[in-house]
Design a protein around this motif. Structure first.
Motif, short mmCIF file in Angstrom:
data_model
loop_
_atom_site.label_atom_id
_atom_site.label_comp_id
_atom_site.label_asym_id
_atom_site.label_seq_id
_atom_site.Cartn_x
_atom_site.Cartn_y
_atom_site.Cartn_z
N ALA A 267 71.22 31.41 78.59
CA ALA A 267 72.34 31.55 77.75
C ALA A 267 72.55 30.04 77.35
CB ALA A 267 73.71 32.03 78.50
N SER A 270 70.03 29.00 74.78
CA SER A 270 70.37 29.84 73.46
C SER A 270 71.63 29.30 72.60
CB SER A 270 70.64 31.10 73.83
OG SER A 270 71.02 31.94 72.51
N ALA A 271 72.79 28.87 73.47
CA ALA A 271 73.92 28.30 72.63
C ALA A 271 73.48 26.77 72.24
CB ALA A 271 74.93 28.26 73.91
N CYS A 272 72.95 26.11 72.87
CA CYS A 272 72.59 25.04 72.38
C CYS A 272 71.61 25.05 70.85
CB CYS A 272 71.68 23.90 73.20
SG CYS A 272 72.56 23.35 74.65
N GLU A 274 71.74 27.64 69.04
CA GLU A 274 72.79 27.89 67.92
C GLU A 274 73.58 26.93 67.37
OE1 GLU A 274 72.86 31.09 66.49
OE2 GLU A 274 71.12 31.85 67.58
N GLN A 275 73.87 26.03 68.05
CA GLN A 275 74.60 24.99 67.65
C GLN A 275 73.93 24.06 66.69
OE1 GLN A 275 76.49 22.01 70.58
NE2 GLN A 275 78.59 22.54 69.43
N GLU A 304 83.30 27.77 64.56
CA GLU A 304 82.25 28.31 65.45
C GLU A 304 81.39 27.29 66.32
OE1 GLU A 304 79.11 30.97 66.78
OE2 GLU A 304 81.15 31.27 66.08
N ARG A 307 83.70 26.82 69.28
CA ARG A 307 83.48 27.65 70.25
C ARG A 307 82.19 27.62 70.80
NH1 ARG A 307 80.65 32.15 71.16
NH2 ARG A 307 79.46 31.84 69.25
N LEU A 308 81.13 27.44 70.22
CA LEU A 308 79.76 27.02 70.99
C LEU A 308 80.04 25.73 71.90
CD1 LEU A 308 77.39 27.73 68.12
CD2 LEU A 308 77.60 28.93 70.12
N GLU A 311 81.65 26.99 75.02
CA GLU A 311 80.62 27.81 75.85
C GLU A 311 79.59 27.02 76.35
OE1 GLU A 311 77.35 31.49 74.76
OE2 GLU A 311 79.11 31.05 73.48
N ILE A 312 79.02 25.98 75.80
CA ILE A 312 77.90 25.08 76.28
C ILE A 312 78.58 24.07 77.60
CG2 ILE A 312 76.68 23.01 75.93
CD1 ILE A 312 76.48 24.01 72.78
#
Length: 338
Positions: A267, A270-272, A274-275, A304, A307-308, A311-312
């Motif tokens: 996760a 994947s978050a990194c 997406e950012q 967005e 938000r990421l 989450e990161i």
């Protein structure tokens, strides 16, 4: 003088006065009409002497006696078919259990000294898997039948040397079944270890490139964003695919209770990623206004990105706590492979 005789209906003894000889009376026990014999006797009235019956043939009592016939005998039942004696059947079943016991013992010897050729279910053809399952079911049925026949034989025959052979056969059948199942489970475990090793190897090689990227080092730290170039983001997106695929391979082989550290790591990557894609698509605006605009409402991509970012930050804290378990799993696999 009293006359004693037996009732032809209920066979009870009747005693009457001599004056009622050859007369018709009701039995005091069953209340059915009977004829008093001319003299005391224990035989039923039908066995009276022929002279006594002839002398009274023309009397009214004789005519009444002829109207009341003796009770008919029940018809003879048809002969029943011959049945096999229980002992003969027990001897035949005892031969069957002895043969089954020998088969189970031979199967145990074969399973013990032969190498298992059953491949894991995922890689073996359907026919081989069906044959293996059929063998296991057949062994269980034979063992259950062996126990059932033995119990039925013991109800008729005494304990003998055959019982020791049956017990030995049951133990051998249980051992053969355990060997067969444990060998299959060992094959499955070896295949999972091999697949896990491949996944860990892919992850380890991809992690070296991932950790060497500048974006992975500063992802989540807004103070280092100004040093990031567009090439850094593109490089990270290209090298992050392999670790993500490798983690998916690892998750397929791990039990559920060991998957959490790997899911957190996946996760985070994947978050990194997406950012990084979001910043690449909005590169100019990102360098002008940053993630948070100095004034006014944030753009959709900025919302967005924030938000990421949150989450990161949360995933990095979890990954820092759980990363020793990931390293431990990799070290344990390397030690087992030696």
């Amino acid at each position: 003088m009293a006359i004693q005789f037996d009732c032809p209906w209920c066979t009870e003894s009747i005693s009457v006065d001599e004056s009622k000889a050859s007369a018709r009376i009701d039995c005091p026990h069953c209340n059915r009409p009977v004829k008093v014999p001319a003299k005391p006797t224990q035989e039923p009235p039908s066995s009276l002497p022929e002279s006594s019956l002839t002398s009274s043939a023309d009397t009214p009592a004789s005519r009444l006696d002829s109207a009341v016939s003796e009770p008919p005998l029940p018809p003879a039942s048809p002969p029943q078919p011959a049945q096999i004696p229980l002992k003969r059947r027990a001897i035949r079943e005892r031969k069957i259990v002895v043969v089954l016991s020998f088969c189970l013992i031979l199967d145990f010897v074969w399973q013990f000294f032969s190498s298992p050729d059953q491949r894991p279910f995922e890689t073996a053809p359907f026919a081989q898997n069906a044959f293996w399952i059929t063998q296991v079911i057949l062994m269980i049925v034979v063992m259950v039948g062996l126990v059932g026949l033995t119990i039925r034989i013991l109800k008729v025959n005494a304990v003998g040397a055959w019982l020791a052979l049956v017990i030995l056969g049951f133990i051998a059948g249980t051992g053969a079944l355990l060997i067969k199942v444990s060998a299959q489970l060992e094959n499955e475990r070896r295949m999972r270890r091999a697949d896990l090793g491949i996944g860990l190897s892919h992850y380890n090689s991809g992690l070296e490139y991932l950790n060497g990227s500048r974006w992975m080092q500063v992802c989540g730290d807004t103070s280092g964003y100004e040093r990031i170039t567009r090439e850094d983001l593109r490089f990270f997106n290209s090298v992050s695919r392999n670790p993500l695929e490798a983690i998916d391979e690892v998750l397929q082989q791990l039990p559920a209770f060991e998957q959490e550290p790997w899911r957190v790591r996946r996760a985070l990557i994947s978050a990194c990623s997406e950012q990084a894609k979001l910043f690449t698509a909005n590169w100019d605006e990102w360098h002008v206004s940053g993630v948070k605009p100095p004034q006014g409402e944030a753009e959709p991509w900025q919302k967005e990105a924030m938000r990421l970012q949150g989450e990161i930050d949360a995933l990095r804290k979890q990954d820092k706590q759980l990363s020793p378990k990931v390293d431990e799993a990799y070290e344990r696999f390397k030690s087992d492979s030696r």
